[in-house]
Design a protein around this motif. Structure first.
Motif, short mmCIF file in Angstrom:
data_model
loop_
_atom_site.label_atom_id
_atom_site.label_comp_id
_atom_site.label_asym_id
_atom_site.label_seq_id
_atom_site.Cartn_x
_atom_site.Cartn_y
_atom_site.Cartn_z
N GLU A 114 0.73 -1.23 -0.04
CA GLU A 114 0.15 0.01 0.04
C GLU A 114 0.91 1.27 -0.03
N GLU A 115 1.97 1.30 0.79
CA GLU A 115 2.73 2.49 1.14
C GLU A 115 3.75 2.71 -0.32
N ASN A 117 2.21 2.08 -3.28
CA ASN A 117 1.26 2.34 -4.22
C ASN A 117 0.66 3.54 -4.35
N ARG A 119 -1.66 4.80 -6.15
CA ARG A 119 -3.19 4.96 -6.09
C ARG A 119 -3.41 5.16 -4.58
N TYR A 120 -2.90 4.37 -3.77
CA TYR A 120 -3.38 4.60 -2.30
C TYR A 120 -2.72 5.69 -1.72
N ASN A 123 -5.17 8.54 -2.93
CA ASN A 123 -6.10 8.62 -2.16
C ASN A 123 -6.07 9.47 -0.81
N ARG A 124 -4.93 9.15 -0.27
CA ARG A 124 -4.67 9.87 1.04
C ARG A 124 -4.32 11.38 0.68
#
Length: 393
Positions: A114-115, A117, A119-120, A123-124
């Protein structure tokens, strides 16, 4: 949490169905197993960053990664700490901890994925709280800069040319955690890796970011709105230059154009296509069309020409319900952009594309005449005449 449940149940099962009385002799092995699993869990998770093409997006180690890595270490050390309480409790704690540590191995890999990625991470950045924090910091920096630059203005108000009013608006405000800079960085990496999926989602995220920043209450109530518009304009120019700088990526160029054209058409439904920030985007797209026409991306350039005609026609057919003089006066900007692209076609001696520009202007001019829109009609006629002169020359 759902992934954790089977491992917790495994820990409970081991506790309920095993007699740990005779396992004290294996305390050393049990302690080693826990520490070994923890070591591999943390090492593998950090190793995943090294193989990610987007690792440069991480300016520092993720706080989440550090917190859960420390938690893994503490869990792995718990059998060792138990040894100082009483050695007969070490097997009990170890049998409970080992399945949980196995879960942490999987969890840390997911977390590091996730970290790294984009895209993730995007979104943050698009979260309302993150945008509010950015705009508050931007507002503070903008006010500091404006107050400082006012001290450096030495001319009297009635002795300044019009273009020099508000000199400070041209200055760039630098802030950390700027989401626009982040998106430009993601786009650059995705283009280099021909990652179409990440590229497309990032462009969509960028357009969402523009809306959230422009329509945010901090922007609306502040006196530095022009600086936000300048920030959006600069970031969009940078984005367009990055995408047009790769001549062999027509597919990526056209994805960018399709997403942006749909975005601008949605703004036209709200009668906002003549707002300053969107006119700046249109001007940048016109420059983009010239560059990609030179790179033989005819379809992409033609999409921008058609977009200008449609935005103007929407304004002609369906003007705002309340009379807006500025809206009417800004509509001729769109045929002027078509003329500019047509001039590039003349320069390239591309008679086919020039014909398309002339045809777009002809249809738009007819729409203006039928609906008695004087300004657009005149601009179309003048553009046709000018392109004819340049083509003949």
């Amino acid at each position: 949490i759902l992934l954790l449940l089977p491992f917790v149940l495994a820990s409970i099962f081991l506790q309920c169905n095993n007699d740990t009385g005779g396992l004290e002799q294996y305390n050393t092995s049990l302690i080693s197993i826990a520490l070994t699993i923890a070591t591999f869990s943390i090492s593998f998770s950090f190793l995943q960053y090294q193989f990610s093409p987007y690792k440069t997006l991480l300016k520092a180690t993720s706080k989440r990664q550090l917190v859960y890595s420390f938690l893994t270490v503490l869990l792995a050390l718990s059998p060792l700490f138990t040894l100082y309480i009483h050695k007969q409790h070490v097997p009990v704690v170890s049998l409970f901890i080992v399945p949980v540590l196995t879960y942490m191995l999987i969890f840390l890999l997911i977390l590091s994925g996730e970290e790294s990625n984009p895209r993730y991470l995007l979104n943050r950045k698009l979260h309302d709280n993150a945008i509010s924090r950015f705009l508050k910091l931007y507002e503070i920096r903008a006010k500091e800069q404006i107050n400082h630059l006012k001290k450096l203005e030495f001319s009297k108000v009635d002795e300044i040319p019009m273009h020099d009013f508000g000199e400070s608006k041209y200055q760039t405000v630098l802030t950390k955690n700027n989401p626009f800079d982040f998106i430009n960085e993601v786009v650059g990496i995705s283009i280099q890796n021909t990652d179409i999926d990440k590229f497309e989602s990032t462009i969509e995220g960028y357009l969402i970011l523009i809306d959230k920043v422009i329509n945010h209450k901090i922007t609306k109530k502040s006196d530095f709105k022009f600086k936000i518009h300048k920030l959006v304009n600069n970031s969009f120019e940078k984005l367009a230059i990055s995408i047009s700088g790769y001549p062999n990526n027509k597919n990526l160029q056209n994805i960018f154009l399709e997403k942006t054209s749909i975005y601008l058409k949605e703004k036209a439904l709200q009668y906002e296509q003549t707002n300053e920030v969107y006119l700046n985007i249109i001007a940048t797209l016109t420059d983009f069309a010239k560059k990609i026409l030179d790179l033989d991306n005819r379809d992409g350039a033609l999409l921008i020409v058609s977009l200008n005609r449609q935005l103007a026609q929407k304004g002609i057919y369906d003007p705002p319900k309340e009379e807006d003089r500025f809206f009417e006066l800004q509509l001729p900007t769109f045929p002027a952009q078509i003329k500019s692209i047509g001039q590039k076609a003349v320069e390239l001696k591309n008679s086919d594309f020039l014909y398309r520009c002339l045809e777009e202007l002809g249809y738009l001019g007819c729409s203006a005449i039928k609906n008695n829109h004087y300004q657009v009609g005149v601009e179309c006629l003048q553009s046709l005449v000018q392109l004819g002169r340049e083509a003949r020359a």
